[in-house]
Design a protein around this motif. Structure first.
Motif, PDB file in Angstrom:
ATOM      1  N   LEU A 173       0.818  -1.213   0.040  1.00 58.92           N
ATOM      2  CA  LEU A 173      -0.002  -0.027   0.061  1.00 58.92           C
ATOM      3  C   LEU A 173       0.933   1.167   0.296  1.00 58.92           C
ATOM      4  O   LEU A 173       0.338   2.242  -0.194  1.00 58.92           O
ATOM      5  CB  LEU A 173      -0.935  -0.114   1.317  1.00 58.92           C
ATOM      6  CG  LEU A 173      -1.854  -1.161   1.413  1.00 58.92           C
ATOM      7  CD1 LEU A 173      -2.464  -1.163   2.921  1.00 58.92           C
ATOM      8  CD2 LEU A 173      -3.011  -1.187   0.138  1.00 58.92           C
ATOM      9  N   GLN A 174       2.046   0.766   0.350  1.00 56.70           N
ATOM     10  CA  GLN A 174       3.155   2.086   0.536  1.00 56.70           C
ATOM     11  C   GLN A 174       2.988   3.182  -0.876  1.00 56.70           C
ATOM     12  O   GLN A 174       2.837   2.853  -2.108  1.00 56.70           O
ATOM     13  CB  GLN A 174       4.443   1.769   0.495  1.00 56.70           C
ATOM     14  CG  GLN A 174       5.601   2.763   0.614  1.00 56.70           C
ATOM     15  CD  GLN A 174       5.439   3.374   1.943  1.00 56.70           C
ATOM     16  OE1 GLN A 174       4.611   3.241   2.764  1.00 56.70           O
ATOM     17  NE2 GLN A 174       6.517   4.287   2.423  1.00 56.70           N
ATOM     18  N   GLY A 175       2.639   4.539  -0.684  1.00 61.84           N
ATOM     19  CA  GLY A 175       2.613   5.425  -1.591  1.00 61.84           C
ATOM     20  C   GLY A 175       1.255   5.710  -2.180  1.00 61.84           C
ATOM     21  O   GLY A 175       1.044   6.413  -3.028  1.00 61.84           O
ATOM     22  N   ASP A 216       0.699  11.350   4.498  1.00 58.92           N
ATOM     23  CA  ASP A 216       1.800  11.262   3.832  1.00 58.92           C
ATOM     24  C   ASP A 216       1.936   9.835   2.860  1.00 58.92           C
ATOM     25  O   ASP A 216       3.148   9.586   2.454  1.00 58.92           O
ATOM     26  CB  ASP A 216       2.980  11.458   4.837  1.00 58.92           C
ATOM     27  CG  ASP A 216       2.958  10.529   5.862  1.00 58.92           C
ATOM     28  OD1 ASP A 216       2.004   9.708   5.930  1.00 58.92           O
ATOM     29  OD2 ASP A 216       3.929  10.604   6.806  1.00 58.92           O
ATOM     30  N   LYS A 217       1.096   9.095   2.844  1.00 62.49           N
ATOM     31  CA  LYS A 217       1.043   7.861   2.199  1.00 62.49           C
ATOM     32  C   LYS A 217       2.087   6.873   2.632  1.00 62.49           C
ATOM     33  O   LYS A 217       2.507   6.059   1.730  1.00 62.49           O
ATOM     34  CB  LYS A 217       1.192   8.306   0.703  1.00 62.49           C
ATOM     35  CG  LYS A 217      -0.006   9.082   0.038  1.00 62.49           C
ATOM     36  CD  LYS A 217       0.199   9.377  -1.435  1.00 62.49           C
ATOM     37  CE  LYS A 217      -0.980   9.899  -1.959  1.00 62.49           C
ATOM     38  NZ  LYS A 217      -1.272  11.206  -1.248  1.00 62.49           N
ATOM     39  N   LYS A 218       2.408   6.661   3.800  1.00 66.13           N
ATOM     40  CA  LYS A 218       3.527   5.657   4.435  1.00 66.13           C
ATOM     41  C   LYS A 218       2.650   4.899   5.343  1.00 66.13           C
ATOM     42  O   LYS A 218       1.951   5.160   6.174  1.00 66.13           O
ATOM     43  CB  LYS A 218       4.539   6.896   5.272  1.00 66.13           C
ATOM     44  CG  LYS A 218       5.043   7.484   4.388  1.00 66.13           C
ATOM     45  CD  LYS A 218       6.384   8.382   5.100  1.00 66.13           C
ATOM     46  CE  LYS A 218       7.320   9.258   4.100  1.00 66.13           C
ATOM     47  NZ  LYS A 218       8.188  10.174   5.142  1.00 66.13           N
ATOM     48  N   SER A 219       3.150   3.687   5.135  1.00 67.71           N
ATOM     49  CA  SER A 219       2.317   2.708   5.882  1.00 67.71           C
ATOM     50  C   SER A 219       3.477   1.966   6.726  1.00 67.71           C
ATOM     51  O   SER A 219       4.742   2.065   6.532  1.00 67.71           O
ATOM     52  CB  SER A 219       1.778   1.486   5.019  1.00 67.71           C
ATOM     53  OG  SER A 219       0.615   2.266   4.458  1.00 67.71           O
ATOM     54  N   GLY A 220       2.915   0.967   7.581  1.00 67.18           N
ATOM     55  CA  GLY A 220       3.944  -0.146   8.180  1.00 67.18           C
ATOM     56  C   GLY A 220       4.810   0.556   9.387  1.00 67.18           C
ATOM     57  O   GLY A 220       5.515  -0.124   9.962  1.00 67.18           O
ATOM     58  N   ARG A 221       4.253   1.863   9.837  1.00 68.85           N
ATOM     59  CA  ARG A 221       4.720   2.502  11.072  1.00 68.85           C
ATOM     60  C   ARG A 221       4.402   1.919  12.366  1.00 68.85           C
ATOM     61  O   ARG A 221       3.409   1.668  12.263  1.00 68.85           O
ATOM     62  CB  ARG A 221       4.821   3.919  10.746  1.00 68.85           C
ATOM     63  CG  ARG A 221       5.518   4.608   9.606  1.00 68.85           C
ATOM     64  CD  ARG A 221       5.348   6.174   9.499  1.00 68.85           C
ATOM     65  NE  ARG A 221       4.060   6.275   8.895  1.00 68.85           N
ATOM     66  CZ  ARG A 221       3.387   7.367   8.415  1.00 68.85           C
ATOM     67  NH1 ARG A 221       4.313   8.270   8.486  1.00 68.85           N
ATOM     68  NH2 ARG A 221       2.222   7.406   8.099  1.00 68.85           N
ATOM     69  N   ALA A 242       6.857  14.124  10.363  1.00 68.44           N
ATOM     70  CA  ALA A 242       8.221  14.235  10.207  1.00 68.44           C
ATOM     71  C   ALA A 242       9.142  13.352  10.770  1.00 68.44           C
ATOM     72  O   ALA A 242      10.365  13.326  10.281  1.00 68.44           O
ATOM     73  CB  ALA A 242       8.638  15.731  10.995  1.00 68.44           C
ATOM     74  N   GLU A 243       8.824  12.508  11.796  1.00 67.37           N
ATOM     75  CA  GLU A 243       9.818  11.927  12.476  1.00 67.37           C
ATOM     76  C   GLU A 243       9.441  10.155  12.355  1.00 67.37           C
ATOM     77  O   GLU A 243      10.391   9.529  12.822  1.00 67.37           O
ATOM     78  CB  GLU A 243       9.959  11.935  14.020  1.00 67.37           C
ATOM     79  CG  GLU A 243       9.936  13.699  14.185  1.00 67.37           C
ATOM     80  CD  GLU A 243       9.917  14.127  15.662  1.00 67.37           C
ATOM     81  OE1 GLU A 243      10.121  13.015  16.647  1.00 67.37           O
ATOM     82  OE2 GLU A 243       9.792  15.126  15.990  1.00 67.37           O
ATOM     83  N   PHE A 244       8.631   9.843  11.797  1.00 67.50           N
ATOM     84  CA  PHE A 244       8.207   8.193  11.750  1.00 67.50           C
ATOM     85  C   PHE A 244       8.218   7.880  10.425  1.00 67.50           C
ATOM     86  O   PHE A 244       7.369   8.354   9.477  1.00 67.50           O
ATOM     87  CB  PHE A 244       6.732   8.096  12.489  1.00 67.50           C
ATOM     88  CG  PHE A 244       7.196   8.489  14.150  1.00 67.50           C
ATOM     89  CD1 PHE A 244       7.330   7.276  15.004  1.00 67.50           C
ATOM     90  CD2 PHE A 244       6.966   9.745  14.591  1.00 67.50           C
ATOM     91  CE1 PHE A 244       7.244   7.432  16.187  1.00 67.50           C
ATOM     92  CE2 PHE A 244       6.986   9.854  15.832  1.00 67.50           C
ATOM     93  CZ  PHE A 244       7.171   8.765  16.687  1.00 67.50           C
ATOM     94  N   GLU A 245       9.049   6.992  10.063  1.00 66.01           N
ATOM     95  CA  GLU A 245       9.417   6.757   8.624  1.00 66.01           C
ATOM     96  C   GLU A 245       8.823   5.112   8.668  1.00 66.01           C
ATOM     97  O   GLU A 245       8.793   4.425   9.439  1.00 66.01           O
ATOM     98  CB  GLU A 245      10.820   6.551   8.246  1.00 66.01           C
ATOM     99  CG  GLU A 245      11.209   8.297   8.209  1.00 66.01           C
ATOM    100  CD  GLU A 245      10.801   8.753   6.912  1.00 66.01           C
ATOM    101  OE1 GLU A 245      10.476   8.129   5.915  1.00 66.01           O
ATOM    102  OE2 GLU A 245      10.687  10.079   7.193  1.00 66.01           O
ATOM    103  N   SER A 246       8.605   4.733   7.249  1.00 59.54           N
ATOM    104  CA  SER A 246       7.969   3.614   6.985  1.00 59.54           C
ATOM    105  C   SER A 246       9.419   2.594   7.107  1.00 59.54           C
ATOM    106  O   SER A 246      10.474   3.059   6.983  1.00 59.54           O
ATOM    107  CB  SER A 246       7.512   3.401   5.621  1.00 59.54           C
ATOM    108  OG  SER A 246       6.360   4.236   5.536  1.00 59.54           O
ATOM    109  N   PRO A 247       9.154   1.319   7.139  1.00 58.20           N
ATOM    110  CA  PRO A 247      10.143   0.420   7.209  1.00 58.20           C
ATOM    111  C   PRO A 247      10.744  -0.180   6.092  1.00 58.20           C
ATOM    112  O   PRO A 247      11.686  -0.896   5.948  1.00 58.20           O
ATOM    113  CB  PRO A 247       9.781  -0.854   8.148  1.00 58.20           C
ATOM    114  CG  PRO A 247       8.227  -0.737   7.896  1.00 58.20           C
ATOM    115  CD  PRO A 247       7.917   0.658   7.591  1.00 58.20           C
ATOM    116  N   TYR A 248      10.162   0.220   4.780  1.00 54.67           N
ATOM    117  CA  TYR A 248      10.448  -0.243   3.615  1.00 54.67           C
ATOM    118  C   TYR A 248      11.770   0.424   2.851  1.00 54.67           C
ATOM    119  O   TYR A 248      11.972   1.625   3.064  1.00 54.67           O
ATOM    120  CB  TYR A 248       9.248  -0.149   2.830  1.00 54.67           C
ATOM    121  CG  TYR A 248       8.121  -0.459   3.282  1.00 54.67           C
ATOM    122  CD1 TYR A 248       7.859  -1.857   4.023  1.00 54.67           C
ATOM    123  CD2 TYR A 248       7.156   0.305   3.523  1.00 54.67           C
ATOM    124  CE1 TYR A 248       6.761  -2.104   4.538  1.00 54.67           C
ATOM    125  CE2 TYR A 248       5.930  -0.022   4.247  1.00 54.67           C
ATOM    126  CZ  TYR A 248       5.669  -1.173   4.561  1.00 54.67           C
ATOM    127  OH  TYR A 248       4.602  -1.774   5.351  1.00 54.67           O
TER     128      TYR A 248
END
Length: 248
Positions: A173-175, A216-221, A242-248
């Motif tokens: 689903l990322q993006g 921000d269209k980011k998953s898996g966080r 701003a501070e939590f990124e996806s793991p991919y």
């Protein structure tokens, strides 16, 4: 930041604790609600409270350890024609604390996995294709920070399995504007957390729902709620993006 007004959210385990606080918070943002519990009387009062805040709401019931009841609940929602845009898989079971953990019974695992892993994933699988078709969706699966405690192996293993499936689904689903993430309210003084937990339940808001509002269209966080304690929703969303990124 996502505007949830007039969207529909399904909240499992909404009758008490963090689930109840989440339901009230979402209603205050104008979100319509499907309130899940095991029995009608458990959400009767909450249903009146959220409707008084001006949103539409109804209750559904299922014992999450019984997949046939989960399937019946999902059919009922479909039959009502409700477009579920948001899922908050809040319900969970901490089955036991086993001091003599080498004697942990198999039932600790089977029951924990049914409630904490299988039922939320059934719900995700049911609604994700519809979200993808509509081009919008937010799913938050509630995890736990418990680790290095074989005394709670059934519970922690079931949550670890939920983490794994959530992160794997998120990679697909990322993006996109259909996002699936993990939330962790922290150790709070609820029926599950017990009276000696260090955090008040209210400390989990808005962090327990910030993943609904990020855009921000980011998953898996992993969005631990205690990272956002004391913030406004707007501040929490800015921090999460701003501070939590996806793991991919």
């Amino acid at each position: 930041m996502v505007n949830v007004k007039n969207r529909w959210a399904l909240i499992t385990g909404s009758s008490r604790g963090i689930g109840r606080l989440v339901a009230l918070f979402m209603a205050e943002q104008g979100c319509n609600l499907i309130l899940h519990s095991r029995k009608p009387e458990h959400t009767a009062g909450l249903l009146e409270e959220v409707r008084a805040l001006g949103v539409e709401a109804y209750s559904v019931f299922a014992e999450l350890s019984k997949p046939d009841e989960v399937e019946a609940m999902l059919r009922e929602i479909d039959e009502k024609g409700t477009p579920v845009d948001i899922i908050l898989n809040n319900a969970g079971l901490q089955i036991a604390y086993r001091v003599d953990y080498y004697k942990t019974p198999v039932s600790d695992y089977t029951e924990s996995f049914l409630i904490n892993t299988v039922s939320p994933i059934m719900i995700c699988y049911h609604f994700l294709p519809k979200m993808i078709e509509r081009g919008f969706g937010r799913i938050l699966n509630t995890t736990s920070g418990i680790r290095l405690e074989p005394e709670q192996a059934g519970y922690s293993a079931s949550k670890a399995a939920l983490d794994k499936v959530t992160i794997d689904l998120g990679s697909k689903l990322q993006g996109t504007d259909v996002m699936i993430n993990l939330t962790d309210p922290g150790w709070c003084r609820t029926d599950l957390g017990g009276p000696h937990a260090p955090n008040a339940p209210e400390s989990a808001i808005p962090g327990a729902v910030v993943g609904v509002f990020v855009d921000d269209k980011k998953s898996g966080r992993y969005l631990g709620a205690q990272n956002f304690t004391g913030m406004t929703l707007e501040e929490a969303v800015r921090k999460a993006e701003a501070e939590f990124e996806s793991p991919y």
